[in-house]
Design a protein around this motif. Structure first.
Motif, mmCIF file in Angstrom:
data_model
loop_
_atom_site.group_PDB
_atom_site.id
_atom_site.type_symbol
_atom_site.label_atom_id
_atom_site.label_comp_id
_atom_site.label_asym_id
_atom_site.label_seq_id
_atom_site.Cartn_x
_atom_site.Cartn_y
_atom_site.Cartn_z
ATOM 1 N N ALA A 21 -2.390 -7.339 -0.081
ATOM 2 C CA ALA A 21 -2.299 -8.294 -1.198
ATOM 3 C C ALA A 21 -2.020 -9.709 -0.676
ATOM 4 N N ILE A 22 -1.146 -9.824 0.330
ATOM 5 C CA ILE A 22 -0.842 -11.152 0.895
ATOM 6 C C ILE A 22 -2.111 -11.752 1.497
ATOM 7 N N PHE A 23 -2.825 -10.930 2.274
ATOM 8 C CA PHE A 23 -4.055 -11.412 2.916
ATOM 9 C C PHE A 23 -5.056 -11.867 1.858
ATOM 10 N N TYR A 24 -5.190 -11.042 0.817
ATOM 11 C CA TYR A 24 -6.120 -11.374 -0.276
ATOM 12 C C TYR A 24 -5.690 -12.684 -0.949
ATOM 13 N N GLY A 25 -4.394 -12.771 -1.271
ATOM 14 C CA GLY A 25 -3.873 -13.964 -1.953
ATOM 15 C C GLY A 25 -4.052 -15.213 -1.104
ATOM 16 N N SER A 51 7.421 -12.109 8.539
ATOM 17 C CA SER A 51 6.169 -11.464 8.969
ATOM 18 C C SER A 51 5.074 -11.576 7.911
ATOM 19 N N ALA A 52 5.438 -11.956 6.696
ATOM 20 C CA ALA A 52 4.402 -12.185 5.665
ATOM 21 C C ALA A 52 3.441 -13.286 6.129
ATOM 22 N N GLY A 53 3.922 -14.151 7.041
ATOM 23 C CA GLY A 53 3.079 -15.210 7.588
ATOM 24 C C GLY A 53 1.911 -14.672 8.396
ATOM 25 N N ARG A 54 2.101 -13.493 8.991
ATOM 26 C CA ARG A 54 1.027 -12.903 9.805
ATOM 27 C C ARG A 54 -0.214 -12.619 8.966
ATOM 28 N N PHE A 55 0.000 -12.422 7.667
ATOM 29 C CA PHE A 55 -1.128 -12.085 6.790
ATOM 30 C C PHE A 55 -1.581 -13.280 5.953
ATOM 31 N N GLY A 56 -0.949 -14.448 6.163
ATOM 32 C CA GLY A 56 -1.451 -15.667 5.533
ATOM 33 C C GLY A 56 -0.497 -16.386 4.607
ATOM 34 N N ALA A 57 0.692 -15.814 4.339
ATOM 35 C CA ALA A 57 1.635 -16.506 3.454
ATOM 36 C C ALA A 57 2.280 -17.669 4.206
ATOM 37 N N VAL A 91 -2.415 -18.337 -10.239
ATOM 38 C CA VAL A 91 -2.983 -17.064 -9.784
ATOM 39 C C VAL A 91 -1.858 -16.244 -9.166
ATOM 40 N N ILE A 92 -1.685 -15.009 -9.657
ATOM 41 C CA ILE A 92 -0.665 -14.100 -9.134
ATOM 42 C C ILE A 92 -1.379 -12.848 -8.629
ATOM 43 N N VAL A 93 -1.041 -12.456 -7.411
ATOM 44 C CA VAL A 93 -1.718 -11.321 -6.785
ATOM 45 C C VAL A 93 -0.688 -10.251 -6.451
ATOM 46 N N LEU A 94 -1.025 -9.002 -6.667
ATOM 47 C CA LEU A 94 -0.162 -7.895 -6.241
ATOM 48 C C LEU A 94 -1.014 -6.656 -6.021
ATOM 49 N N ALA A 95 -0.441 -5.684 -5.332
ATOM 50 C CA ALA A 95 -1.178 -4.449 -5.075
ATOM 51 C C ALA A 95 -1.059 -3.531 -6.279
ATOM 52 N N LYS A 96 -2.145 -2.827 -6.605
ATOM 53 C CA LYS A 96 -2.068 -1.835 -7.688
ATOM 54 C C LYS A 96 -1.256 -0.656 -7.168
ATOM 55 N N SER A 97 -0.161 -0.388 -7.825
ATOM 56 C CA SER A 97 0.728 0.701 -7.417
ATOM 57 C C SER A 97 1.531 1.107 -8.638
ATOM 58 N N SER A 98 2.368 2.094 -8.460
ATOM 59 C CA SER A 98 3.215 2.532 -9.576
ATOM 60 C C SER A 98 4.098 1.364 -10.051
ATOM 61 N N LYS A 156 -6.865 -3.162 -5.515
ATOM 62 C CA LYS A 156 -6.958 -1.738 -5.190
ATOM 63 C C LYS A 156 -6.623 -1.548 -3.710
ATOM 64 N N LYS A 157 -5.823 -0.535 -3.440
ATOM 65 C CA LYS A 157 -5.385 -0.310 -2.054
ATOM 66 C C LYS A 157 -6.550 0.071 -1.152
ATOM 67 N N ASN A 158 -6.425 -0.325 0.117
ATOM 68 C CA ASN A 158 -7.391 0.065 1.154
ATOM 69 C C ASN A 158 -8.793 -0.483 0.932
ATOM 70 N N THR A 159 -8.942 -1.505 0.103
ATOM 71 C CA THR A 159 -10.280 -2.077 -0.058
ATOM 72 C C THR A 159 -10.394 -3.428 0.650
ATOM 73 N N ILE A 160 -9.252 -3.995 1.040
ATOM 74 C CA ILE A 160 -9.235 -5.273 1.752
ATOM 75 C C ILE A 160 -8.628 -5.004 3.129
ATOM 76 N N THR A 161 -9.287 -5.414 4.175
ATOM 77 C CA THR A 161 -8.736 -5.200 5.524
ATOM 78 C C THR A 161 -8.130 -6.510 6.021
ATOM 79 N N PRO A 162 -6.795 -6.563 6.119
ATOM 80 C CA PRO A 162 -6.173 -7.826 6.543
ATOM 81 C C PRO A 162 -6.448 -8.141 8.012
ATOM 82 N N GLU A 163 -6.608 -9.414 8.293
ATOM 83 C CA GLU A 163 -6.662 -9.863 9.694
ATOM 84 C C GLU A 163 -5.317 -10.523 9.958
ATOM 85 N N GLU A 164 -4.710 -10.172 11.097
ATOM 86 C CA GLU A 164 -3.372 -10.701 11.400
ATOM 87 C C GLU A 164 -3.445 -11.891 12.351
ATOM 88 N N THR A 165 -2.487 -12.792 12.200
ATOM 89 C CA THR A 165 -2.328 -13.906 13.142
ATOM 90 C C THR A 165 -0.900 -13.848 13.691
#
Lengths: 320, 245
Positions: A21-25, A51-57, A91-98, A156-165
């Motif tokens: 979700a962070i990578f997507y956002g 570590s949220a910075g690794r995914f783009g935050a 724009v607010i982004v989150l993962a679909k989960s319980s 949706k989970k597992n549909t976006i593959t994050p790239e890490e920095t």
């Protein structure tokens, strides 16, 4: 006006789906020419938050009020709504989960937001704000036009593959104003399996059906799952028979999953089962019935007895 | 106790989905519409509570006239009366507005619905309704008992379950095994014909999300069969060809 991402924790760690979700956002923020801010609720170390910075935050808002240590959809929605107002986030982004479901809905109500659930691709912004989502339990997609001022995207989970920095996010404390109504649901007890790989988060899943003949035979499924570092799942008849818990049931009326690998053992492949797993990237079917309909939807198939095949596969994985 | 059960009318779970009108509409030709399977669980638990406590059950559907067979089936199963909001159920916010408007008029103790519809799978309506009414919402609910004005609930969480308590009124999104599905009997089918079904016009017109078009997933390629006596090859293929392990 940053894009705000809710980053869910599991035992103090940012969940894999939250990293997605962070990578997507962050990608959406880039498209909109703004920054990405993650909001994290609960106890976590500074290193984990950064570590949220690794995914783009760029920034992390951390709400660590003691009352927020247990996941609570209503209270968490209040926190995220206040963070969105502070950041001016549209724009607010989150993962679909319980937890995500409980929050998304309350948030949409609070902010009168347009929302799309089960989002599978980045938005198209050339003519408004259009996102693709999975519908009919994976049997189709919809292109949704979000027209409200505030937009909520549940990924949706597992549909976006994050790239890490190597980047690190700046962490700031966030102190929401909470009231008694946010805590009107009291949690009496929680019964959660610990140490196992959570099925909705899993990259690899080994699943079995009535072909296993009884719960006493699940050892061969668990052995293969353990060798692969995979989660275990089951078909509806198996959970109906109480051979396995309902939390492992995948299908139309159970969990919808989209792992990289789904291995179906002794499952014939009714359309209702397929609906819950058909967005898996690779599907393997093992069944002694060569006419099992599941073979038509599989990438790899073996016609054979699961009691013979599974132990051999486990040994082959161990030998890799 | 007054219970409102919100139900959807959705394509049968075995339906092969197809679209028409340049992929802007579901192709309904040959499709059987049923009560949302999760909504069936909500209704079944409401009927059990009615048998136990003498509760009344109103069924609510936001939908067009073609949803009425589904509503009549709910009446046959045990609901006392029904309301249909005469509108196409577009986005979750719009549907929630309709439910909240009906609920505000009648002060229901419990508003039950399925955890999600099986067409759009959003799982959002119960939470938005809860927020609109200023009352708690919980989902997905697996067990529900009522003790006075307190609901005792077990809900599914990732990897387990959670036991909760909350005071009524509540909005709950339900799933199995909250109750045994109910099948209407002949007496129920006969009495359903005379039970009131009120049709009302929609309360609001907020459509914050609209669907521009639909698409089917790309078909998978042909399955690669591996002989059982060479089963170990599968692991090599998953490692070197599919690159998933």
């Amino acid at each position: 006006m940053s894009v705000l991402i809710f980053a869910e924790l599991d035992e103090g760690k940012i969940k894999k789906s939250a990293q997605e979700a962070i990578f997507y956002g962050a990608k959406v923020a880039q498209m909109l020419g703004t920054s990405a801010t993650a909001i994290v609720i609960g106890q976590a170390s500074d290193d984990e938050l950064a570590s949220a910075g690794r995914f783009g935050a760029t920034n992390v808002l951390h709400a660590s009020d003691a009352k927020l240590t247990e996941p609570n959809g209503m209270a968490y929605a209040t926190v995220v709504a206040q963070a969105a107002q502070q950041e001016g986030s549209k724009v607010i982004v989150l993962a679909k989960s319980s937890l995500g479901d409980a929050m998304t809905a309350r948030l949409a109500g609070k902010l009168k937001a347009g929302l799309a659930a089960n989002v599978v691709e980045l938005p198209e912004l050339s003519n408004g704000f259009r996102v693709k989502s999975s519908i009919y339990t994976g049997k189709a997609f919809a292109y949704n036009d979000l027209k409200a001022d505030v937009k909520i995207l549940a990924i949706k989970k597992n549909t976006i593959t994050p790239e890490e920095t190597e980047a690190s996010a700046a962490v700031k404390a966030f102190s929401p104003t909470l009231n008694d109504a946010d805590f009107s649901i009291s949690v009496k007890s929680t019964d959660k399996s610990s140490g196992d790989i959570l099925l909705p988060e899993a990259d690899l899943v080994v699943s079995a059906g009535r072909g296993l003949k009884g719960p006493e035979n699940w050892g061969i499924v668990e052995d293969l799952a353990k060798a692969l570092h995979a989660a275990t799942a089951c078909s509806k008849p198996v959970s109906d028979l109480d051979w396995r818990p309902h939390s492992e049931h995948v299908g139309q009326t159970g969990l919808k999953i989209s792992p990289n690998l789904y291995i179906a053992c002794g499952i014939s492949g009714a359309i209702q089962h397929l609906a819950g797993v058909n967005s898996s990237k690779v599907i393997v079917v093992i069944n002694k019935d060569p006419d099992a309909p599941f073979f038509k939807s599989a990438d790899y198939g073996i016609v054979g007895d699961v009691f013979d095949i599974l132990p051999r596969l486990t040994k082959a994985v161990q030998a890799l | 106790m007054k219970i409102l059960v919100c139900v959807t009318s959705v394509p049968d779970t075995t339906t092969k989905i197809a679209f028409t009108d340049n992929n802007t509409k579901l192709n309904k030709a040959g499709v059987t519409f049923i009560t949302g399977p999760y909504d069936d669980y909500a209704l079944a638990r409401a009927v059990e509570l009615k048998e136990k406590t003498g509760a009344t059950i109103t069924v609510l559907n936001v939908g067009e006239a073609d949803a009425e067979p589904v509503i009549r089936k709910c009446l046959a199963i045990g609901a006392d009366d029904a309301i249909r909001v005469n509108a196409e159920p577009t986005d979750a916010y719009f549907v929630s507005e309709q439910i909240a408007a009906i609920a505000k008029e009648a002060n229901y103790d419990l508003i039950l619905m399925g955890r999600e519809s099986i067409d759009f799978n959003g799982g959002q309506v119960h939470g938005i309704v809860g927020e609109m009414l200023g009352i708690p919402s919980i989902s997905p609910v697996m067990l529900l008992d009522i003790d006075g004005d307190t609901a005792k609930i077990t809900r599914e969480i990732e990897g387990g379950k959670e036991s909760l308590e909350a005071k009524l009124p509540l909005v709950l999104g339900c799933q199995e095994p909250i109750a045994e599905w109910k099948i209407p009997n002949m007496r129920g089918i006969m009495t359903a014909r005379t039970k009131p079904l009120k049709v009302v016009e929609p309360a609001g017109t907020d459509k914050l999300t609209t669907v521009a078009s639909y698409e089917l997933p790309a078909p998978r390629g042909a399955v690669k069969m591996i002989p059982a006596d060479e089963a170990e090859k599968l692991i090599q293929l998953l490692h070197t060809e599919a690159k998933v392990i």
